[in-house]
Design a protein around this motif. Structure first.
Motif, mmCIF file in Angstrom:
data_model
loop_
_atom_site.group_PDB
_atom_site.id
_atom_site.type_symbol
_atom_site.label_atom_id
_atom_site.label_comp_id
_atom_site.label_asym_id
_atom_site.label_seq_id
_atom_site.Cartn_x
_atom_site.Cartn_y
_atom_site.Cartn_z
ATOM 1 N N THR A 281 66.404 38.235 57.372
ATOM 2 C CA THR A 281 66.038 39.474 58.475
ATOM 3 C C THR A 281 66.268 40.733 57.881
ATOM 4 O O THR A 281 66.272 41.725 58.645
ATOM 5 C CB THR A 281 66.837 39.260 59.605
ATOM 6 O OG1 THR A 281 68.243 39.419 59.339
ATOM 7 C CG2 THR A 281 66.481 37.730 60.249
ATOM 8 N N LEU A 282 66.347 40.755 56.400
ATOM 9 C CA LEU A 282 66.898 41.997 55.783
ATOM 10 C C LEU A 282 65.981 43.180 56.179
ATOM 11 O O LEU A 282 66.409 44.329 56.552
ATOM 12 C CB LEU A 282 67.086 41.893 54.281
ATOM 13 C CG LEU A 282 67.248 43.138 53.484
ATOM 14 C CD1 LEU A 282 68.788 43.748 53.810
ATOM 15 C CD2 LEU A 282 67.152 42.941 52.001
ATOM 16 N N TYR A 283 64.560 43.105 56.205
ATOM 17 C CA TYR A 283 63.526 43.894 56.215
ATOM 18 C C TYR A 283 63.264 44.362 57.651
ATOM 19 O O TYR A 283 62.615 45.547 57.801
ATOM 20 C CB TYR A 283 62.519 43.755 55.337
ATOM 21 C CG TYR A 283 62.856 43.950 53.960
ATOM 22 C CD1 TYR A 283 63.336 44.982 53.250
ATOM 23 C CD2 TYR A 283 62.569 42.702 53.210
ATOM 24 C CE1 TYR A 283 63.744 44.839 51.907
ATOM 25 C CE2 TYR A 283 63.058 42.576 51.956
ATOM 26 C CZ TYR A 283 63.582 43.698 50.965
ATOM 27 O OH TYR A 283 63.817 43.628 49.831
ATOM 28 N N LEU A 284 63.935 43.927 58.668
ATOM 29 C CA LEU A 284 63.933 44.075 59.843
ATOM 30 C C LEU A 284 65.202 44.477 60.303
ATOM 31 O O LEU A 284 64.998 45.905 61.017
ATOM 32 C CB LEU A 284 63.653 42.844 61.118
ATOM 33 C CG LEU A 284 62.186 42.244 61.121
ATOM 34 C CD1 LEU A 284 62.050 41.701 59.868
ATOM 35 C CD2 LEU A 284 61.969 41.633 62.144
ATOM 36 N N ASP A 285 66.231 44.127 60.029
ATOM 37 C CA ASP A 285 67.628 44.874 60.555
ATOM 38 C C ASP A 285 67.417 46.300 59.973
ATOM 39 O O ASP A 285 68.356 47.001 60.701
ATOM 40 C CB ASP A 285 68.613 44.084 59.786
ATOM 41 C CG ASP A 285 68.644 42.597 60.494
ATOM 42 O OD1 ASP A 285 68.143 42.237 61.351
ATOM 43 O OD2 ASP A 285 69.363 41.592 59.677
ATOM 44 N N THR A 286 67.347 46.389 58.900
ATOM 45 C CA THR A 286 67.526 47.807 58.240
ATOM 46 C C THR A 286 66.496 48.925 58.598
ATOM 47 O O THR A 286 66.770 50.027 58.069
ATOM 48 C CB THR A 286 67.573 47.582 56.598
ATOM 49 O OG1 THR A 286 66.615 46.860 56.170
ATOM 50 C CG2 THR A 286 68.893 46.882 56.469
ATOM 51 N N LEU A 287 65.526 48.681 59.292
ATOM 52 C CA LEU A 287 64.297 49.653 59.325
ATOM 53 C C LEU A 287 63.995 49.496 60.637
ATOM 54 O O LEU A 287 62.854 49.893 60.965
ATOM 55 C CB LEU A 287 63.090 49.234 58.742
ATOM 56 C CG LEU A 287 63.180 49.012 57.049
ATOM 57 C CD1 LEU A 287 62.298 48.421 56.278
ATOM 58 C CD2 LEU A 287 63.601 50.501 56.345
ATOM 59 N N ILE A 288 64.840 49.829 61.641
ATOM 60 C CA ILE A 288 64.674 49.736 63.036
ATOM 61 C C ILE A 288 64.803 51.479 63.604
ATOM 62 O O ILE A 288 65.944 51.956 63.071
ATOM 63 C CB ILE A 288 65.523 49.345 63.868
ATOM 64 C CG1 ILE A 288 65.576 47.835 63.615
ATOM 65 C CG2 ILE A 288 65.280 49.159 65.382
ATOM 66 C CD1 ILE A 288 66.549 46.986 64.106
ATOM 67 N N GLY A 289 63.599 52.059 64.037
ATOM 68 C CA GLY A 289 63.672 53.458 64.338
ATOM 69 C C GLY A 289 62.775 53.594 65.443
ATOM 70 O O GLY A 289 61.663 52.967 65.472
#
Length: 372
Positions: A281-289
């Protein structure tokens, strides 16, 4: 309510990077709209190649079309199948589109990848697909290549929603943002409305880390560079979002916003992890805005539903991201070369998938005729 619904509260839209006849017919998309807060769908030649080129889900529809159009070209047979799927997905998402006054609820269909370097051909194809699908919540996907930018401006000017694809670098993103604005400004000059025109800029993520990590593993940048593994794609995306925030605060954008223009949201694409050492889930967890989209393959959606984390991560640690980008340059990892290569490879990959897709459909023609 769950983790996926929490993304909406954080200002991020969740789109599904998948479309398939059986999935649509069995209510799979409707279920995700109802239970997960899903608000969009993306497709590409690779997705359609997997859906149409394997199995028999499309054979009955293809046989019926062939009976009525025995001399149809393979590309026409593909478009018939694809447009039925896109229309079905658009109709499922139409209540979302209506509820949100056109701010979301979109399904994307890509122009032929063979046109990636053909401006006029792309414009004509976008207009053709828009007319054929005939749904207000369609987005036509156009690559953010040098030839694609003027096509994007003209397509927006014509009042067609655009999903700009294959963006890897900040410079490329800035160019397509300029194209979007130029298209809107041209409409304003001709007293045309701009309040129901939508666009997203699809910024690809995981492939950057794959390329950079390979360079680091090959010894580029030495021992110091190893600390950057798995960090460059996220840092690159954060720089794009920081620029976006500055741009929408500009006088130029505010003039358009006053006339009802919708922002061109950044969309994070290629968000399934390629490296098994990284959490899925790395590229979901870190790119929320706020005012962003994440288009996610089904497997990664399932993973996030189980163990994802939600927070305003996109706007956090921006200075750390800036430092990562400085280190990339200092250590000679040549991100510009990586992003240029990825655009070229992306176009080639989609063209190859399109070749395979058309080949699979062509191969089914005699078999379907014989069966009928």
């Amino acid at each position: 309510m769950g983790r996926l619904n929490d993304l909406t509260n954080a200002g991020q839209a969740l789109w599904l990077d998948f479309v398939d006849r059986k999935f649509l017919a069995e209510g799979g998309l409707q279920k995700m709209v109802d239970e997960d807060g899903l608000t969009g769908v993306t497709s590409n030649p690779s997705i359609f190649e997997k859906a149409m080129g394997h199995g028999d889900a499309y054979d009955e529809e293809l046989a019926a079309y062939d009976k009525d159009h025995p001399d149809a070209a393979t590309i026409d047979r593909y478009e018939h199948l694809a447009i039925l799927d896109i229309q079905a997905a658009a109709d499922t998402l139409r209540p979302v589109y209506d509820r949100l006054n056109g701010k979301d609820g979109y399904v994307s269909l890509e122009v032929s990848p063979y046109l990636a370097n053909d401006t006029d051909g792309t414009i004509a194809e976008a207009q053709k697909l828009w007319a054929m699908v005939d749904r207000p919540n369609l987005m036509v996907k156009i690559p953010g290549t040098a030839a694609g930018c003027p096509a994007i401006a003209e397509t927006i000017r014509a009042g067609i929603n655009v999903n700009v694809t294959l963006l890897f670098s900040l410079a490329a993103y800035q160019a397509v943002a300029e194209a979007y604005v130029a298209g809107l400004e041209e409409r304003v000059r001709h007293d045309l409305p701009i309040d129901r025109i939508a666009s997203v800029a699809s910024f690809f993520v995981s492939r950057i880390d794959s390329k950079i990590d390979d360079k680091i593993d090959a010894g580029v940048g030495g021992e110091e560079a190893k600390a950057l593994k798995g960090k460059v794609a996220i840092a690159n995306a954060k720089m794009a979002y920081a620029w976006y925030e500055e741009f929408i605060a500009s006088e130029r954008w505010q003039k358009l916003a006053a006339k009802g223009a919708m922002v061109q949201r950044l969309l994070w694409a290629s968000t399934g992890t390629k490296n098994p050492d990284y959490r899925d889930t790395l590229y979901l967890d870190t790119l929320i805005g706020k005012d962003t989209v994440n288009t996610v393959p089904p497997k990664t959606i399932d993973a996030f539903r189980e163990r994802g984390t939600v927070g305003n991560t996109l706007g956090a640690d921006v200075e750390d991201a800036r430092h990562v980008m400085q280190e990339v340059k200092r250590l000679g990892l040549d991100l510009d070369e990586v992003t240029d290569t990825l655009v070229t490879e992306g176009v080639a990959s989609f063209s190859k998938a399109f070749d395979d897709l058309l080949g699979a459909i062509a191969a089914k023609h005699p078999a379907v005729e014989a069966a009928s």
